[in-house]
Design a protein around this motif. Structure first.
Motif, mmCIF file in Angstrom:
data_model
loop_
_atom_site.group_PDB
_atom_site.id
_atom_site.type_symbol
_atom_site.label_atom_id
_atom_site.label_comp_id
_atom_site.label_asym_id
_atom_site.label_seq_id
_atom_site.Cartn_x
_atom_site.Cartn_y
_atom_site.Cartn_z
ATOM 1 N N PRO A 69 0.826 -1.207 -0.047
ATOM 2 C CA PRO A 69 -0.056 -0.051 0.052
ATOM 3 C C PRO A 69 0.823 1.244 -0.081
ATOM 4 C CG PRO A 69 -0.917 -1.356 1.750
ATOM 5 C CD PRO A 69 0.551 -2.191 1.032
ATOM 6 N N GLY A 70 2.140 1.046 0.531
ATOM 7 C CA GLY A 70 2.891 2.302 0.554
ATOM 8 C C GLY A 70 3.310 2.861 -0.835
ATOM 9 N N GLY A 89 -8.776 -8.741 1.584
ATOM 10 C CA GLY A 89 -7.370 -8.258 1.051
ATOM 11 C C GLY A 89 -7.547 -6.954 0.483
ATOM 12 N N TRP A 90 -8.214 -6.779 -0.697
ATOM 13 C CA TRP A 90 -8.471 -5.513 -1.412
ATOM 14 C C TRP A 90 -9.000 -4.439 -0.596
ATOM 15 C CZ3 TRP A 90 -5.223 -5.539 -5.020
ATOM 16 C CH2 TRP A 90 -5.233 -6.709 -5.866
ATOM 17 N N ALA A 91 -10.063 -4.657 0.212
ATOM 18 C CA ALA A 91 -10.549 -3.446 1.227
ATOM 19 C C ALA A 91 -9.423 -3.033 1.958
ATOM 20 C CB ALA A 91 -11.854 -4.143 1.987
ATOM 21 N N ALA A 92 -8.708 -3.881 2.612
ATOM 22 C CA ALA A 92 -7.660 -3.520 3.622
ATOM 23 C C ALA A 92 -6.654 -2.851 2.843
ATOM 24 C CB ALA A 92 -6.984 -4.741 4.306
ATOM 25 N N PHE A 93 -6.254 -3.126 1.250
ATOM 26 C CA PHE A 93 -5.300 -2.539 0.705
ATOM 27 C C PHE A 93 -5.674 -1.004 0.483
ATOM 28 C CE2 PHE A 93 -3.795 -1.299 -3.396
ATOM 29 C CZ PHE A 93 -2.353 -1.290 -3.359
ATOM 30 N N ALA A 94 -7.033 -0.769 0.149
ATOM 31 C CA ALA A 94 -7.442 0.460 -0.165
ATOM 32 C C ALA A 94 -7.549 1.275 0.897
ATOM 33 C CB ALA A 94 -9.030 0.003 -0.806
ATOM 34 N N TYR A 95 -7.959 0.827 2.103
ATOM 35 C CA TYR A 95 -8.131 1.581 3.442
ATOM 36 C C TYR A 95 -6.717 2.064 3.757
ATOM 37 C CZ TYR A 95 -8.905 3.051 8.118
ATOM 38 O OH TYR A 95 -8.708 3.537 9.315
ATOM 39 N N ALA A 96 -5.639 1.118 3.541
ATOM 40 C CA ALA A 96 -4.261 1.635 4.142
ATOM 41 C C ALA A 96 -3.779 2.710 2.988
ATOM 42 C CB ALA A 96 -3.324 0.301 4.001
ATOM 43 N N ALA A 152 -13.530 4.083 2.087
ATOM 44 C CA ALA A 152 -12.733 2.684 2.189
ATOM 45 C C ALA A 152 -12.903 2.103 3.610
ATOM 46 C CB ALA A 152 -11.067 2.944 1.841
ATOM 47 N N ALA A 153 -13.079 2.993 4.647
ATOM 48 C CA ALA A 153 -13.101 2.568 6.018
ATOM 49 C C ALA A 153 -14.354 1.831 6.150
ATOM 50 C CB ALA A 153 -12.816 3.459 7.002
ATOM 51 N N ALA A 154 -15.458 2.482 5.559
ATOM 52 C CA ALA A 154 -16.915 2.019 5.571
ATOM 53 C C ALA A 154 -16.952 0.628 4.742
ATOM 54 C CB ALA A 154 -17.764 2.833 5.044
ATOM 55 N N THR A 155 -16.284 0.325 3.715
ATOM 56 C CA THR A 155 -16.299 -0.919 2.963
ATOM 57 C C THR A 155 -15.392 -1.828 3.955
ATOM 58 O OG1 THR A 155 -16.170 0.417 0.890
ATOM 59 C CG2 THR A 155 -15.434 -1.908 0.774
ATOM 60 N N LEU A 156 -14.257 -1.539 4.370
ATOM 61 C CA LEU A 156 -13.501 -2.494 5.066
ATOM 62 C C LEU A 156 -14.293 -2.978 6.268
ATOM 63 C CD1 LEU A 156 -11.042 -4.042 5.653
ATOM 64 C CD2 LEU A 156 -10.013 -2.041 6.756
ATOM 65 N N ALA A 157 -15.220 -1.949 6.914
ATOM 66 C CA ALA A 157 -15.937 -2.591 8.347
ATOM 67 C C ALA A 157 -17.056 -3.451 7.645
ATOM 68 C CB ALA A 157 -16.434 -1.389 8.464
ATOM 69 N N ALA A 158 -17.673 -3.042 6.517
ATOM 70 C CA ALA A 158 -18.752 -4.292 5.947
ATOM 71 C C ALA A 158 -18.108 -5.485 5.837
ATOM 72 C CB ALA A 158 -19.467 -3.492 4.815
ATOM 73 N N VAL A 159 -16.841 -5.474 5.060
ATOM 74 C CA VAL A 159 -16.385 -6.664 4.953
ATOM 75 C C VAL A 159 -16.043 -7.743 6.141
ATOM 76 C CG1 VAL A 159 -14.414 -8.048 3.701
ATOM 77 C CG2 VAL A 159 -15.360 -5.794 2.441
ATOM 78 N N LEU A 160 -15.340 -6.991 6.905
ATOM 79 C CA LEU A 160 -15.021 -7.502 8.091
ATOM 80 C C LEU A 160 -16.373 -7.954 8.948
ATOM 81 C CD1 LEU A 160 -12.261 -5.088 9.425
ATOM 82 C CD2 LEU A 160 -11.989 -7.282 8.686
#
Length: 541
Positions: free
Chosen positions: A39-40, A68-75, A91-99
């Motif tokens: 992500p960096g 994996g893609w949701a965490a990558f996009a959020y970072a 991106a945070a809302a998408t990652l929360a829904a996936v988790l």
């Protein structure tokens, strides 16, 4: 690389707008397979493509691949734009829904809390996005077994949404139905029945019969409670802090206690004299104290401690020796407290009605305040029930009306009986037969529309997540209906071909920030096609 990802993302959005979610996911998967997984090193276009890929995988029912893609996009968005940027919040809302879908509810709850804080700072506590995030967080808390916290949060969010946006908003109806399902699974059947019935009434009043939300609410109201749901047991109330007895403060007249000096002997040296030798008593044989007393000798553990007497006595009483003046029932005793007699000294607070002199009570620490939804919903006070002085008069009026009606009926029956006694007409007089009753006119439908008439009353309802199109089908037509649309300013493509008589259509999977235009066409024949004018959304960017 950046421009390439930007073009691929636009093509994927176009496929999504046409309803081809699988094609958009495959297009992004081929492009992202060769991307740098760190992500960096991600660019803004790569972060946007990864977030869209995560949303497509969730929509297609594969949340584990989307994680994996949701965490990558959020970072990546956090590094590129910061935590308060709109793209990072999405991106945070998408990652929360996936988790939440993969079972990591604790992390999902923390992310939803961050989303609520950021959206509240941007939009205010009454915005739809903030209230929707509260509803999502309540769903995660309910899944974790925090049922009471989840129900309180969702109730407050629904009441505020109802107060600001009205009863007929689809988001408020969805919150109400979800609250009723929670209460049913938790065993609160009366509240669940009330809320689910209200949700069905609001659907019938404000939504179409075949609206997807109305169908979903109807199915939810008729479902049974989840037998696998378990509410976490409430935490037991905190035990009060123990009262720590303070040391006894002797009065001034008593003076300090007169204790003999004590010097602990070394363990290696024998003790030739006892620590305390009362006057007038023979010295005991020397002994060496041990650091541990056997369990069977616990009752005599403090026998050798040098307890000072109140006044000199010749032969103080010791355990195991006969007393010269044994205690008798009914007589007061002057024996001082010793450790073997009770677990606490008599000066401990709580054993007496009043606190003794020199003893103070240590107050327990105050309890921490509970956390609630930071939205205050004022509720009007219940109006007091007033007496109804007119009720006896209304009852009396009803009784009088019934009596008058009865009298009128009796008089009518008597008059009818009198008419039967009149003589019949002579046989020679020709009786006139009433003319036959003509057939009642049957209500005729609206006249058939002329060929080439387009669908009428074409309307567009924008729900962000979907767009609802509705129109009136011309009477007498028998051709199919073609729905076409596309982004504003771009050529339109066919979305769906509907059978004859169709009057509505719902488009899903569209971009929430892009305007779209739609037209509806009626095919009268191969040469005659009647279209409505284009109708476009007006979204605020």
């Amino acid at each position: 690389m950046s421009s390439g990802f930007a073009d691929l993302t636009d093509q994927a959005h176009q496929l999504v707008s046409e309803g081809d979610l699988t094609g958009a996911q495959r297009l992004l998967a081929e492009a992202l397979s060769d991307a740098d997984p760190r992500p960096g090193n991600a660019s803004p276009e790569l972060a946007e493509a990864a977030g869209l890929q995560a949303r497509l995988l969730v929509a297609l029912g594969d949340p584990h691949s989307a994680r994996g893609w949701a965490a990558f996009a959020y970072a990546a968005t956090t590094r590129l734009f910061g935590r308060s940027d709109e793209r990072t919040v999405t991106a945070a809302a998408t990652l929360a829904a996936v988790l939440h879908r993969v079972g990591s509810d604790a992390r999902a709850a923390r992310l939803y809390s961050d989303v609520i804080l950021e959206l509240t700072a941007r939009d205010g506590p009454e915005s739809q996005r903030v209230l929707a995030a509260h509803a999502d967080l309540a769903t995660v808390e309910y899944a974790r077994g925090q049922c009471e916290v989840a129900r309180d949060r969702l109730t407050d969010a629904w009441e505020l949404h109802r107060e600001v946006y009205g009863d007929g908003h689809p988001s408020g109806i969805k919150m109400l139905a979800k609250l009723g399902a929670m209460e049913r699974d938790c065993g609160r059947y009366a509240d669940a029945h009330e809320h689910l019935a209200l949700a069905e009434d609001l659907c019938r009043e404000h939504l179409a019969v075949d609206d997807p939300l109305a169908v979903q609410v109807a199915g939810l109201a008729r479902a049974a409670a989840d037998p696998d749901h378990v509410c976490a047991a409430p935490e037991p109330p905190a035990r009060p802090a123990p009262v720590v007895p303070a040391a006894r403060v002797p009065p001034t007249a008593e003076g300090p206690p007169d204790l003999p000096p004590y010097t602990p002997p070394a363990l290696d040296d024998p003790v030739e004299t006892p620590l305390y030798h009362p006057p007038g008593r023979a010295a005991d044989p020397a002994h060496v104290p041990t650091p541990r007393t056997p369990p069977e000798a616990d009752g005599d553990a403090f026998d050798d401690y040098p307890w000072p007497p109140d006044e000199p006595v010749d032969q103080p009483w010791r355990p195991g020796e006969p007393a010269e003046e044994p205690w008798r029932p009914g007589e007061p005793t002057e024996q001082r407290w010793r450790p073997g007699a009770d677990a606490l000294p008599p000066t401990v607070v709580g054993l007496a009605d009043d606190e003794p002199a020199g003893v103070r009570r240590v107050p327990p620490a105050p309890e921490a305040p509970s956390r609630y939804l930071p939205v205050h919903v004022p509720r009007p006070p219940v109006a007091p029930r007033r007496e109804r002085p007119w009720l006896p008069l209304a009852v009396l009026g009803v009784v009088v009306a019934l009596l008058l009606g009865t009298i009128a009926v009796i008089a009518g029956v008597s008059r009818v009986d009198g008419d039967h006694d009149t003589p019949a007409a002579p046989s020679g007089t020709a009786s006139r037969k009433p003319p036959p009753a003509s057939a009642r006119p049957t209500p005729s439908g609206p006249p058939a529309a002329s060929p080439g008439t387009p669908p009428g009353r074409f309307t567009l309802t924008d729900r962000r997540d979907s767009i609802v199109l509705s129109w009136t089908y011309p009477p007498g037509a028998e051709g199919p209906v073609v729905v076409a649309g596309g982004r504003a300013g771009q050529p339109q493509r066919t979305f769906e071909t509907l059978p004859a008589g169709s009057a509505d259509y719902i488009a899903y999977g569209l971009d929430r920030t892009t305007d779209y235009c739609f037209t509806v066409a009626l095919v009268w024949s191969t040469d005659t096609v009647a279209r409505t004018g284009p109708t476009c959304t007006k979204r605020r960017r």
